[in-house]
Design a protein around this motif. Structure first.
Motif, PDB file in Angstrom:
ATOM      1  N   UNK A 118       0.943  -1.214   0.287  1.00 17.96           N
ATOM      2  CA  UNK A 118       0.386  -0.002  -0.172  1.00 17.96           C
ATOM      3  C   UNK A 118       1.185   1.472   0.132  1.00 17.96           C
ATOM      4  N   UNK A 119       0.355   2.365  -0.861  1.00 18.84           N
ATOM      5  CA  UNK A 119       1.057   3.483  -0.655  1.00 18.84           C
ATOM      6  C   UNK A 119       0.087   4.314  -0.294  1.00 18.84           C
ATOM      7  N   UNK A 120       0.319   5.824   0.990  1.00 17.99           N
ATOM      8  CA  UNK A 120      -1.180   6.032   0.816  1.00 17.99           C
ATOM      9  C   UNK A 120      -1.518   7.364  -0.329  1.00 17.99           C
ATOM     10  N   UNK A 121      -2.167   8.600  -1.016  1.00 17.40           N
ATOM     11  CA  UNK A 121      -1.507   9.523  -1.743  1.00 17.40           C
ATOM     12  C   UNK A 121      -0.864  10.679  -0.859  1.00 17.40           C
ATOM     13  N   UNK A 122      -0.354  11.126  -2.106  1.00 16.30           N
ATOM     14  CA  UNK A 122       0.177  12.400  -0.982  1.00 16.30           C
ATOM     15  C   UNK A 122       1.532  11.883  -0.551  1.00 16.30           C
ATOM     16  N   UNK A 123       2.019  10.628   0.248  1.00 16.77           N
ATOM     17  CA  UNK A 123       3.119   9.500   0.805  1.00 16.77           C
ATOM     18  C   UNK A 123       2.234  10.437   2.468  1.00 16.77           C
ATOM     19  N   UNK A 124       1.235  10.118   2.204  1.00 17.98           N
ATOM     20  CA  UNK A 124       0.770  11.137   3.818  1.00 17.98           C
ATOM     21  C   UNK A 124       1.148  10.577   5.012  1.00 17.98           C
ATOM     22  N   UNK A 125       1.100   9.502   5.140  1.00 20.26           N
ATOM     23  CA  UNK A 125       1.351   8.635   6.458  1.00 20.26           C
ATOM     24  C   UNK A 125       2.480   9.303   6.353  1.00 20.26           C
ATOM     25  N   UNK A 126       2.116   9.878   8.682  1.00 20.81           N
ATOM     26  CA  UNK A 126       3.661  10.445   8.745  1.00 20.81           C
ATOM     27  C   UNK A 126       4.513   9.303   9.683  1.00 20.81           C
ATOM     28  N   UNK A 127       6.089   9.929   9.787  1.00 20.39           N
ATOM     29  CA  UNK A 127       6.934   8.651  10.712  1.00 20.39           C
ATOM     30  C   UNK A 127       6.037   8.649  11.766  1.00 20.39           C
TER      31      UNK A 127
END
Length: 283
Positions: A118-127
């Motif tokens: 899985x990859x979130x739109x806008x790389x929007x999962x924060x560390x």
């Protein structure tokens, strides 16, 4: 290290999807260009003996099921980009779970195979935000590729490792590659950098990443090779202008990288950590 030393990833969305978060509601039935652009990218990969992981937006898969079946039949990995192109902050937890679950169901029905990534739109999962990883674990996702090791300019500090690592939920995080340039940590191996910087400069940073960290994860979008493609009017003018830079030269630059460096899917390149998913809970 796998013989395919680097992973190529393509976020399969159309030209108008970046405007969805600003527009709200359902996306309009705009003239689509994703079919021709993705087909061109896949042909280029096959000509050079490369493969890629396709993070497919559910809306694209539902509208063009044959496109996804064909890519899967040609040996490309099909992974999830969610169903709607909205950042994680726009969802409640249950909404996020429903969005990802719908995309997984759509893609697995089309291919007859488990979706591992899985990859979130806008790389929007924060560390530092853990609940999305918990949801992905509930849905039996093996790996995520959404967390940027830098989360604000000018990239003076890393907020997560540059190599794959395991989240508390048990899901593996496979971050896109961040390069070091003097004091900065920058995304020099993605579509924007490849479009706007000399290909030799990008290639040197790819080789440096291989030496310092290991296999790299490159990312791009089908619209980035489309000089004639439009832009969503809901996106600010400055952003639209940046997105248009360098499109006409990207295919030639990508062809050089694929000719000189081996590329495969995330599941191939990181096979030692990406485990096969045997079952998925009912949703």
């Amino acid at each position: 290290m796998n013989a395919r030393a680097n992973a190529l990833t393509i976020d399969v969305e159309d030209w108008y999807h970046d405007g969805e978060a600003l527009r709200g509601g359902s996306p309009p039935q705009q003239p689509a260009r994703v079919e021709q652009n993705l087909a061109r990218l896949l042909d280029l990969c096959e000509e050079r003996g490369a493969k890629a992981t396709l993070f497919v937006l559910g809306e694209v898969a539902e509208r063009f099921p044959g496109l996804i079946r064909d890519a899967f039949a040609r040996g490309f990995e099909i992974a999830s980009h969610g169903s709607r192109h909205r950042p994680i902050a726009a969802w409640l937890r249950r909404e996020f779970r429903d969005d990802v679950a719908r995309s997984l169901s759509t893609l697995e029905d089309l291919t007859g195979a488990r979706v591992l990534g899985y990859r979130a739109p806008y790389f929007s999962i924060k560390a530092g935000v853990h609940w999305p990883g918990d949801v992905l674990a509930e849905l039996a996702v093996a790996y995520d590729s959404s967390v940027l090791p830098v989360d604000r300019p000018p990239g003076l500090e890393l907020v997560s490792p540059r190599s794959p690592y395991r989240l508390a939920s048990g899901v593996w995080e496979v971050p896109v590659s961040i390069s070091r340039l003097w004091y900065w940590n920058l995304p020099l191996l993605g579509g924007f950098a490849l479009r706007t910087l000399p290909v030799g400069f990008v290639e040197r940073h790819l080789e440096a990443f291989n030496r310092e960290v290991g296999p790299a994860v490159l990312h791009l979008h089908p619209w980035e090779i489309d000089p004639d493609g439009p832009e969503p009017s809901s996106v600010p003018f400055a952003v639209r202008s940046l997105k248009r830079l360098g499109r006409s030269g990207l295919v030639a630059k990508l062809e050089r990288l694929l000719r000189r460096h081996p590329f495969g899917t995330i599941a191939e390149v990181f096979s030692g950590i990406v485990a096969r998913v045997e079952s998925r809970p009912s949703t």
